[in-house]
Design a protein around this motif. Sequence first.
Motif, short mmCIF file in Angstrom:
data_model
loop_
_atom_site.label_atom_id
_atom_site.label_comp_id
_atom_site.label_asym_id
_atom_site.label_seq_id
_atom_site.Cartn_x
_atom_site.Cartn_y
_atom_site.Cartn_z
N ILE A 75 29.92 63.93 36.94
CA ILE A 75 29.37 65.09 37.53
C ILE A 75 28.41 65.88 37.07
O ILE A 75 27.49 66.42 37.81
CB ILE A 75 30.93 65.92 37.95
CG1 ILE A 75 31.79 65.14 38.85
CG2 ILE A 75 30.58 67.30 38.41
CD1 ILE A 75 33.02 65.79 38.91
N LYS A 76 28.36 66.14 35.73
CA LYS A 76 27.42 66.87 35.00
C LYS A 76 26.04 65.92 34.96
O LYS A 76 25.16 66.75 35.58
CB LYS A 76 27.79 66.88 33.37
CG LYS A 76 26.57 67.71 32.87
CD LYS A 76 26.94 67.61 31.30
CE LYS A 76 28.08 68.77 31.09
NZ LYS A 76 28.20 69.02 29.51
N ALA A 77 26.07 64.74 35.05
CA ALA A 77 24.77 64.10 35.38
C ALA A 77 24.29 64.23 36.84
O ALA A 77 23.28 64.08 37.09
CB ALA A 77 25.05 62.45 35.19
N SER A 81 35.00 55.47 42.60
CA SER A 81 35.97 55.86 43.79
C SER A 81 36.81 56.92 43.64
O SER A 81 37.45 57.85 44.46
CB SER A 81 37.19 54.75 43.65
OG SER A 81 37.84 54.43 42.50
N GLN A 82 36.79 57.71 42.44
CA GLN A 82 37.16 58.88 41.79
C GLN A 82 36.59 60.01 42.53
O GLN A 82 37.03 61.33 42.78
CB GLN A 82 37.64 59.00 40.58
CG GLN A 82 38.69 58.43 39.94
CD GLN A 82 39.08 58.68 38.60
OE1 GLN A 82 38.23 58.81 37.65
NE2 GLN A 82 40.22 59.05 38.30
N ASP A 136 33.99 67.00 47.34
CA ASP A 136 32.95 67.56 48.25
C ASP A 136 31.80 67.93 47.34
O ASP A 136 31.76 68.57 46.28
CB ASP A 136 33.39 68.68 48.98
CG ASP A 136 34.27 68.39 50.12
OD1 ASP A 136 34.51 67.35 50.44
OD2 ASP A 136 35.21 69.47 50.65
N GLY A 137 30.68 67.48 47.88
CA GLY A 137 29.24 68.16 47.37
C GLY A 137 28.94 67.42 45.92
O GLY A 137 27.78 67.76 45.46
N VAL A 138 29.59 66.27 45.67
CA VAL A 138 29.14 65.43 44.63
C VAL A 138 28.08 64.47 44.75
O VAL A 138 27.07 64.47 44.42
CB VAL A 138 30.41 64.62 43.68
CG1 VAL A 138 29.99 64.07 42.42
CG2 VAL A 138 31.34 65.94 43.12
N LEU A 139 28.47 63.58 45.58
CA LEU A 139 27.71 62.49 46.08
C LEU A 139 27.34 62.62 47.67
O LEU A 139 28.24 63.16 48.52
CB LEU A 139 28.39 60.95 45.94
CG LEU A 139 28.59 60.74 44.37
CD1 LEU A 139 29.31 59.24 44.26
CD2 LEU A 139 27.25 60.56 43.50
N ASP A 140 26.16 62.07 47.76
CA ASP A 140 25.62 62.00 49.29
C ASP A 140 26.17 60.55 50.00
O ASP A 140 26.27 60.73 51.42
CB ASP A 140 24.19 62.09 49.59
CG ASP A 140 23.76 63.61 48.95
OD1 ASP A 140 24.09 64.71 49.42
OD2 ASP A 140 22.97 63.75 48.11
N ILE A 163 37.46 61.09 52.97
CA ILE A 163 36.21 60.76 52.50
C ILE A 163 35.40 61.36 53.37
O ILE A 163 35.41 60.72 54.50
CB ILE A 163 36.23 59.32 52.02
CG1 ILE A 163 37.01 58.86 50.84
CG2 ILE A 163 34.72 58.91 51.73
CD1 ILE A 163 37.10 57.42 50.59
N LYS A 164 34.30 62.14 52.88
CA LYS A 164 33.47 62.66 54.00
C LYS A 164 31.91 62.28 54.01
O LYS A 164 30.96 62.91 54.44
CB LYS A 164 33.53 64.10 54.08
CG LYS A 164 35.01 64.82 54.34
CD LYS A 164 34.87 66.23 54.38
CE LYS A 164 36.30 66.83 54.81
NZ LYS A 164 37.45 66.25 54.05
#
Length: 255
Positions: free
Chosen positions: A107-109, A135-136, A141-145, A177-178
């Motif tokens: 997440i920091k990356a 998968s985790q 929300d908001g981490v990956l597009d 999953i959004k």
Amino acid sequence: MISYYEAALKSAVSIAQVVDLDGEFLGLYSRVSNPDRVIVYVPGGVKCLGLSTPAGTMQPNGFTWKWLPLWLHCGAAVAVIDMPPCFYESDMTPRERIKDQRREAIIKAVEYLRQRFPSSDIVGYGHSYGSLEISQLLSQDGVLDAAIVGSGTWGVDQDRDQEDFDICAGDLDPGAIKIPVLIVHHANDQTPKCLYTDVTEIMNKFDSITVSGGVPHMGNPGLEPGPHFFHMQENEVVKNIVQWLRKKEYSKFIL
């Protein structure tokens, strides 16, 4: 003859650097300075890439570097997540991949990449054991597009004597999953935890690409060239993944 790593660096004509994020190392590679997509690539296996070593890698002919030019030639940048240096002389087991500190490091990356490339989509790609980390992140929300899993570890190892036999990506709940998710898997993969029969139900819930043909396993499944690595079909697989990312027509079956 140069290594896959050297060829990958020659392909990254705009950006080729290793970023130190408080002791976690991120390899950043691109042919363009302002990519529309940045692939956060989480390698499989249990061996480190060794991005912070003087040589730049401990796996100069590894699968990560073989694929890298393919992503770059499609116009995407790639941010490769290495394993922590404390595992340079030992294996990073699947159980280590699902710990909170590993998730926080990724997440920091991603946060770093969003600051550096504010107009780019940040897309996770996890190959094999890399599917554990990706998968985790899917329901956060908001981490990956968007996210892609290739040759994921969707089932348990039938050999119950194997360490961490039960550590796998498991099932996914589409309702939680959004973001868009693409599952890519070879029908002939015989790698433990990565059998096609373990993933078909999941593939029916999300966008998917089934790969067949190519060459059979040329050695130990999961370690040697063959279906687990889409051997001899890598270019077609990456091309269709990028087509999916750009919301263009892509092949759901690669023969």
